[in-house]
Each structure stands twice: as C-alpha cells, then as structure tokens.
Design a protein around this motif. Sequence first.
Motif, short mmCIF file in Angstrom:
data_model
loop_
_atom_site.label_atom_id
_atom_site.label_comp_id
_atom_site.label_asym_id
_atom_site.label_seq_id
_atom_site.Cartn_x
_atom_site.Cartn_y
_atom_site.Cartn_z
N SER A 1 -33.61 56.26 -29.14
CA SER A 1 -33.14 57.61 -28.81
C SER A 1 -34.29 58.59 -28.64
CB SER A 1 -32.20 58.10 -29.92
OG SER A 1 -32.87 58.16 -31.16
N ASN A 2 -35.46 58.28 -29.19
CA ASN A 2 -36.61 59.18 -29.03
C ASN A 2 -37.11 59.22 -27.59
OD1 ASN A 2 -36.76 59.88 -31.80
ND2 ASN A 2 -37.75 57.93 -32.23
N ALA A 3 -36.70 58.25 -26.78
CA ALA A 3 -37.11 58.22 -25.38
C ALA A 3 -36.00 58.70 -24.44
CB ALA A 3 -37.56 56.82 -24.99
N ASP A 4 -34.83 59.06 -25.00
CA ASP A 4 -33.74 59.53 -24.15
C ASP A 4 -34.14 60.85 -23.49
OD1 ASP A 4 -32.23 57.38 -24.78
OD2 ASP A 4 -31.00 58.40 -26.28
N MET A 5 -33.71 61.02 -22.25
CA MET A 5 -34.04 62.24 -21.52
C MET A 5 -32.97 62.54 -20.48
SD MET A 5 -37.17 60.91 -19.09
CE MET A 5 -37.92 59.93 -20.39
N THR A 6 -32.98 63.75 -20.00
CA THR A 6 -32.10 64.17 -18.91
C THR A 6 -32.95 64.73 -17.78
OG1 THR A 6 -31.79 66.36 -19.90
CG2 THR A 6 -30.16 64.66 -20.43
N LYS B 1 -28.24 56.46 -18.36
CA LYS B 1 -28.61 56.35 -19.77
C LYS B 1 -29.18 54.98 -20.11
CE LYS B 1 -25.29 59.79 -21.38
NZ LYS B 1 -24.15 60.07 -22.29
N GLU B 2 -28.84 53.96 -19.33
CA GLU B 2 -29.34 52.62 -19.62
C GLU B 2 -30.80 52.47 -19.19
OE1 GLU B 2 -27.78 50.29 -21.33
OE2 GLU B 2 -26.03 51.59 -21.59
N THR B 3 -31.09 52.89 -17.96
CA THR B 3 -32.44 52.71 -17.42
C THR B 3 -33.31 53.94 -17.59
OG1 THR B 3 -31.76 53.48 -15.21
CG2 THR B 3 -31.48 51.13 -15.70
N ARG B 4 -32.70 55.05 -18.03
CA ARG B 4 -33.40 56.33 -18.17
C ARG B 4 -34.03 56.77 -16.85
NH1 ARG B 4 -35.06 53.78 -23.22
NH2 ARG B 4 -33.92 54.73 -24.96
N GLU B 5 -33.33 56.54 -15.75
CA GLU B 5 -33.78 56.96 -14.43
C GLU B 5 -32.95 58.16 -13.97
OE1 GLU B 5 -35.25 52.94 -12.18
OE2 GLU B 5 -33.10 53.17 -12.48
#
Length: 574
Positions: free
Chosen positions: A299-304, A322-326
């Motif tokens: 979760s520390n790498a989650d972004m929008t 949310k899966e690939t954080r793209e």
Amino acid sequence: MKITSTSCICPVLVCLCFVQRCYGTAHHSSIKVTRNQTKHIEGETEVHHRPKRGWVWNQFFVLEEHMGPDPQYVGKLHSNSDKGDGSVKYILTGEGAGTIFIIDDTTGDIHSTKSLDREQKTHYVLHAQAIDRRTNKPLEPESEFIIKVQDINDNAPKFTDGPYIVTVPEMSDMGTSVLQVTATDADDPTYGNSARVVYSILQGQPYFSVDPKTGVIRTALHNMDREAREHYSVVIQAKDMAGQVGGLSGSTTVNITLTDVNDNPPRFPQKHYQLYVPESAQVGSAVGKIKANDADTGSNADMTYSIINGDGIGIFSISTDKETREGILSLKKPLNYEKKKSYTLTIEGANTHLDFRFSHLGPFKDATMLKIIVGDVDEPPLFSMPSYVMEVYENAKIGTVVGTVLAQDPDSANSLVRYFIDHSGEDDRVFNIDANSGTIRTTKVLDREETPWYNITVAASETDNPGLLSHVTVGIRVLDVNDNPPELAREYDIVVCENSKPGQVIHTISATDKDDFANGPRFNFFLDERLSINPNFTLKDNEAAVPSPSGFVHAREMGACGPAMRKRSCPRLA
C-alpha cells in the motif's frame, strides 16, 4: 574425666569423603570418629559426649564423565571398630550398588566403575552397613547416604527455537528491539559458571547488536533503508563459562527482513512523453498508459493519477489501474486531425497513503508532460446533413429531379466522392442517383394515392478507397395533384313518405375524393341534365364547410308521386 583405653566404646562407621571443588579435582582424606571422641587432622582435642549411637555422614561426590582407565575413587566407609584385621565387612546396597558403585568390603573404599552423566541423573541413594565378618552380625545399624554427581562443563548452550525469522520496519531508530533469543545450558546452574551464558554477535555487524546478558537483538544503525538492502542474516553465539576461554558455545541464525514504510515518493522515469492516437479512436476507449515508479511496496506504493493542466483536459481523462499502478488514458470526445493535430497534458502521480513521519522526504507526488499526436486516418465521406427530406409531385415524368445529396472527403486529400442507392430493402427501383453529382431522379411515374412516402438509403464512397462507405437516409414525400374525380360515398336508395311536405329534406348525399384535401372538397352537387329530371324533387348544394361535403334532396310537391316511384308502405325515390 579422661576415658582410658579399657573403657567400653561403641563402634561408629564414618563416611570419609572431602572433595575440593576446583576444576573437577577431588581430594579424599580419612577421619576417624568415635562415639565420645573426635580426632581432628590438625591437632587433637578431647571432647566428652553423652553416649549416642548412629552413623555420621559427610556427602559423597563423584565427577561426571570420568574417562580414566581405572575406576574413580568416590570415598571410604569406616568403623572405629575396624582394627585393620579384616574382621569388619562393609556392605553397600541401593541405586547402582554393585553395578555402578563397588565397595571393597574390607577397606570400605567405594569406587565408580562407569562414566556418569549428571544431566541424566544428578544423585544416587545408597545404604551402608558394617557387619562382623565372623558372626555376620551388624556392627552398625544400616544407614542411607547420597552420592552426588558433580557437574563438569560438558554441555554447550543450545538455542531450542532457532533459526529465527523476524521483521523490523526500515528507518527504525538505532536501538530498536528486534528479538530476544534465549539459549539453554544443561549443566548445573548452581555450580560454577558451567551454565552461565553470555551472548555475542558473530555475523551481522555493524547493522545489529546483541545484549550479552539478555540476548536482546537491536538495530545498531540509524535509518536502515529497505530499498538499499532488505534481508540480513545475523549469527548469534551463546557461550558458557561466562564467556571465558575454554567455554562451550552454540550459535543460531536470525534472518531479519526490513519491512517497508512509505519513505519514497513516486517518480516518472521521464519528464516528457509522446503518445500517438489515431483520430478514429472511439470515445470511451483506452488510448494509452503511463506509469510512475515507486521504490516502496504494498500500500505504500499505491498512487492515483490526474490531469492537472493542458489543452486536452476536456478531450482526455485518466484513471488508475490498482493492480498494475498504471495511469490509463481514455478518450472523452472525438478527435479530428483536420481540426487539431496535437494536445498537451500535464499528468500527476501521487501516493494515497502518506506517513507523516517521513514528510520531510516529500513531496510524495510527481508530474510529467505528455504530448499527444493525433494521427490522420482515411475517413469515409461525410454527408452535409445527417438525413434528407425531399418532395416530388405524383404523375411527374420519369427522370424528374427529386433532389441532391452532398458528401465530401473530410481528409486533407479531399478525394472525389461517388454515390449510389442501396436497393437491398427495395423491391421496386423507383429512383436512381447520379454517381458523380448525387442528384436523385425518378425512374417511374409516382402515384401518391398508392404510395405517399419513400425511404431510401444513399451511400457515398471515395474513389481512392471504395471500401470506406458512409450512408444517409433520404425521405421522399410524394405531393398530390388533382388527378382523381369525386365519387359518391356509396350507392343511394332513398325512401320518401307520401305525406312529406314541399321543401322538406328527405336525404343527404355525400361524396369523396382520393386526392389530398387541397385537391378534394369542396364539391358542387347538381342533377345530371342529360337524364330526365323528376320535377317532384330538387337537389341543393350544401355550401357549409363540413367534413363530408354533401347535397340535400327536397320534396317539391306534397303527396305527389312521380311516374318513377314504386309503391310500398312508403314510396322510394328511384
């Protein structure tokens, strides 16, 4: 009173065993004790006692793990009645008697014949007896005594729970507790330092340290970074004899993993990107992807992602996978290469879970510039209107012009356009179209009363690419001309009573016309002068504006019947 040698003395059996506890070395010395006299090694002192029977014991010790070639001397049983002539016999019974422990029945010397292990058995309970060898009568009452197995340092400390797997957050303060390890030593903790354990670190410095007494492992550096190194293998040693030279030791491995915290902001690998999107891309479709890298995990790498600036804000949108954080770039409105050939967007990626302990390492977001190139696509011709409505009069000559459709190539090439009518849904080919001009003409004479409306589909294609087609609907209304005479609404068979008064309306006649309203009513009603007229009746035109134009038939003469009248209960007008 001094006791003489002729006094009566009861024999006393004395256990003789003095052990000097110094690195496993035992020293045995002999002491004789009588009932009323005690003789000390250093000098003599007469002490008079009240007569008392019984054994007097000192504790026996035997060293464990004795590996010498001869049996190990334990101690000596002795009775003061023993004159050294062999008349006294010593007997040993109890745990290990005769197998582990043997006694010289003449001298009372006890030996151990086997190597003993204190960790298996700490002491042995035995019974001693002195008897007269000639009479087999006891000289002393049987008494119980203990042989204690004396510990030596023959067991190394052991970590029963290792190897260990443990985690600690990265960037922890120096001295943060990680784990407490414990080693056990099977040696006697009450004797010497054989079981006194000291901890040290053999591998894992300078990152970690261990408390020598408690075994608590702690971080030894500030700000250990998981992104630089995640896994550590730490070897801890436990050594007995308080860590002195010659002590036995055991070791264990502690596998330490640094867990992640949000101490790294997202970063786009490039500050400028370029994306090609064809103008034919469908609205709502994904047209590209972009990704910012984050060295953290979970979760520390989650972004929008968001579009924060640019001339394409209204044309494009961005969402987050949310899966690939793209960042997924989608099209909101149609593209037109001929109107705008490129767009510029400023895209931002920002962490969603912030740790304010590390806010000084931020900001935890990053931005990049994206230039979108609109690709030119060969598009089908574009009609000037989404649909057409045309009109043509019925009975028009074949080849009459109905109207013209217009389509153009929207591309910069501006290719020529050809037209044709799609007859797939038409049984009769009533119209045709000029392939070059788009002019529609009639191929048959039209009858509005038969078909008042036609729907046709016109297709247009480019001469350079006939496979690209566009279609448009053309509605053709057939206009009316006055080509149909009026007709009586039905055949009339009128009955009139003989007592009808002159001028009385006896019936109303109506007429219809197949033509449109403009070419139909009003009608004029009159009697056909080519036929003989019955003077008893008149026909009057109704000039009122009524939905069904009509005329009235009047009786002219009361009670009169013409020659054409047939008699019934009431005569009919024929």
